[in-house]
Design an enzyme around this catalytic site. Structure first.
Site, PDB file in Angstrom:
ATOM      1  N   LYS A 161       4.877 -15.311  11.437  1.00 38.42           N
ATOM      2  CA  LYS A 161       5.459 -15.891  12.651  1.00 38.42           C
ATOM      3  C   LYS A 161       4.613 -15.345  13.799  1.00 38.42           C
ATOM      4  O   LYS A 161       4.945 -14.343  14.429  1.00 38.42           O
ATOM      5  CB  LYS A 161       6.938 -15.499  12.772  1.00 38.42           C
ATOM      6  CG  LYS A 161       7.690 -16.302  13.814  1.00 38.42           C
ATOM      7  CD  LYS A 161       9.187 -16.091  13.671  1.00 38.42           C
ATOM      8  CE  LYS A 161       9.951 -16.706  14.818  1.00 38.42           C
ATOM      9  NZ  LYS A 161       9.835 -18.164  14.918  1.00 38.42           N
TER      10      LYS A 161
HETATM   11  N1  PPE Z   1       9.632 -22.934  11.493  1.00 36.01           N
HETATM   12  C1  PPE Z   1       9.122 -22.500  12.668  1.00 36.01           C
HETATM   13  C2  PPE Z   1       7.762 -22.937  13.056  1.00 36.01           C
HETATM   14  C3  PPE Z   1       9.894 -21.674  13.481  1.00 36.01           C
HETATM   15  O1  PPE Z   1       9.401 -21.260  14.641  1.00 36.01           O
HETATM   16  C4  PPE Z   1      11.197 -21.296  13.083  1.00 36.01           C
HETATM   17  C5  PPE Z   1      12.048 -20.423  13.968  1.00 36.01           C
HETATM   18  C6  PPE Z   1      11.682 -21.759  11.836  1.00 36.01           C
HETATM   19  C7  PPE Z   1      10.860 -22.562  11.068  1.00 36.01           C
HETATM   20  C8  PPE Z   1      13.006 -21.332  11.300  1.00 36.01           C
HETATM   21  O2  PPE Z   1      12.968 -19.983  10.900  1.00 36.01           O
HETATM   22  P1  PPE Z   1      14.276 -19.061  10.921  1.00 36.01           P
HETATM   23  O3  PPE Z   1      14.613 -18.830  12.352  1.00 36.01           O
HETATM   24  O4  PPE Z   1      13.861 -17.835  10.220  1.00 36.01           O
HETATM   25  O5  PPE Z   1      15.339 -19.815  10.202  1.00 36.01           O
HETATM   26  N2  PPE Z   1      11.809 -20.546  15.354  1.00 36.01           N
HETATM   27  C9  PPE Z   1      12.292 -19.545  16.276  1.00 36.01           C
HETATM   28  C10 PPE Z   1      11.691 -19.706  17.640  1.00 36.01           C
HETATM   29  C11 PPE Z   1      12.308 -20.681  18.572  1.00 36.01           C
HETATM   30  C12 PPE Z   1      11.763 -20.578  19.997  1.00 36.01           C
HETATM   31  O6  PPE Z   1      11.891 -21.570  20.756  1.00 36.01           O
HETATM   32  O7  PPE Z   1      11.239 -19.523  20.369  1.00 36.01           O
HETATM   33  C13 PPE Z   1      13.789 -19.430  16.234  1.00 36.01           C
HETATM   34  O8  PPE Z   1      14.486 -20.340  15.762  1.00 36.01           O
HETATM   35  O9  PPE Z   1      14.297 -18.393  16.659  1.00 36.01           O
END
Ligand code: PPE
Length: 308
Positions: A161
């Protein structure tokens, strides 16, 4: 309108609590110039027993995996980070919040070849409502296939990430918003569905739940949570490559993410998905998700970290 740098409260930086407005870095901060950094986004919810952070350990583990992938030497251990992620709520008197933890290179050196960089760590938290709008949770969103290809697995390393990966996400999201949609669907370099700009994808067809493999999609923690919950409810959950037209003909589709939670998708590229509303499987999993994050169920007690 207040800006993010203008709030009362405290932000943790490199071992110290700073006044919110004083938590600053220099303009020659390496990560600001080149985007090499890693971060987490974690939600805490109000429960009957006080604030609880949802799956904090899983997020901290992923932060450390991201740092490992990006070869960033973490100056703190996991339990130190966990403690700060709890304290940031009490310090700021928050009982529901979005916690942002980030590791970045400082202003020790400039240029790609800088070899004296130090990893800095910050933790902040604030109140964040429904990511895609309150209505979207119930009614679902309209999305489009992005003209931007999801970052290729051998370009920027999708398991991390990483800050820089979000150039790809923001380009796709801005295009979607500018053309009248709520969110983007990014396809991988072979044309298969990868994920949204900040969410993992699920579809439901004939009672079976499918989600793309995490080849180029992030290993989402909400994705994992939904897979566990769905299997416990007796659904079969299959990880496989998914094409855009498979989504057109799906009975239901939804996005998952810490910020987005469980958001139904009612339309892709002008094609209605299923009945064009939140489907029954989506509704059931979404309700269970809220039950777990808000501490209304006793099983999976290890998913919640209560903060006194
Ligand atoms: N894909 C991506 C590219 C992504 O950034 C997130 C979270 C997810 C999948 C889902 O992952 P999880 O949160 O572990 O279920 N994106 C984060 C950032 C959002 C933002 O605007 O900053 C979040 O959901 O916290």
């Amino acid at each position: 309108m207040t800006t993010m740098d203008d709030k009362d409260g405290f932000i943790w930086l490199d071992g110290q609590w700073l006044d919110w407005r004083e938590a600053k870095v220099h303009v020659l901060t390496h990560t600001l110039h080149y985007g090499l950094g890693v971060f987490e986004g974690i939600r805490a919810y109000q429960t009957d027993k006080g604030a609880a952070i949802f799956r904090m350990q899983a997020h901290t583990d992923r932060l450390f995996r991201s740092a490992h992938i990006m070869n960033m030497a973490m100056p703190f251990n996991k339990s130190q980070i966990d403690q700060v992620q709890c304290e940031v709520l009490t310090k700021n008197k928050l009982d529901s919040a979005y916690i942002r933890t980030m590791c970045f290179y400082g202003s020790e050196g400039m240029g790609l070849r800088a070899d004296n960089l130090k990893v800095h760590v910050m933790v902040a938290a604030w109140t964040w409502g429904a990511y895609l709008g309150a209505e979207s949770i119930e009614k679902g969103i309209r999305i489009r296939t992005s003209s931007y290809t999801k970052s290729y697995v051998n370009s920027t390393l999708c398991k991390a990430k990483a800050n820089g990966n979000y150039i790809n996400s923001i380009l796709a999201l801005q295009e979607a918003l500018a053309t009248g949609y709520d969110e983007a669907l990014l396809l991988d370099n072979q044309g298969y569905a990868a994920e949204g700009s900040a969410e993992n994808l699920f579809i439901v067809r004939n009672g079976v739940i499918y989600t793309p493999e995490t080849t180029s999609a992030l290993e989402g923690i909400t994705r994992d949570t939904i897979m566990v919950i769905a299997k416990e409810q007796g659904y079969s959950v299959v990880e496989k490559r998914i094409t855009r037209d498979e989504i057109y003909v799906a009975d239901e589709a939804f996005f998952t993410g810490s910020a987005a939670e469980v958001t139904p998708i009612r339309e892709l590229d002008g094609r209605q998905i299923g009945t064009g509303t939140r489907g029954p499987v989506t509704e059931k999993l979404q309700a269970l998700y809220y039950d777990y994050v808000k501490g209304r169920r006793d099983d999976h007690a290890d998913w919640l970290t209560f903060v006194a």
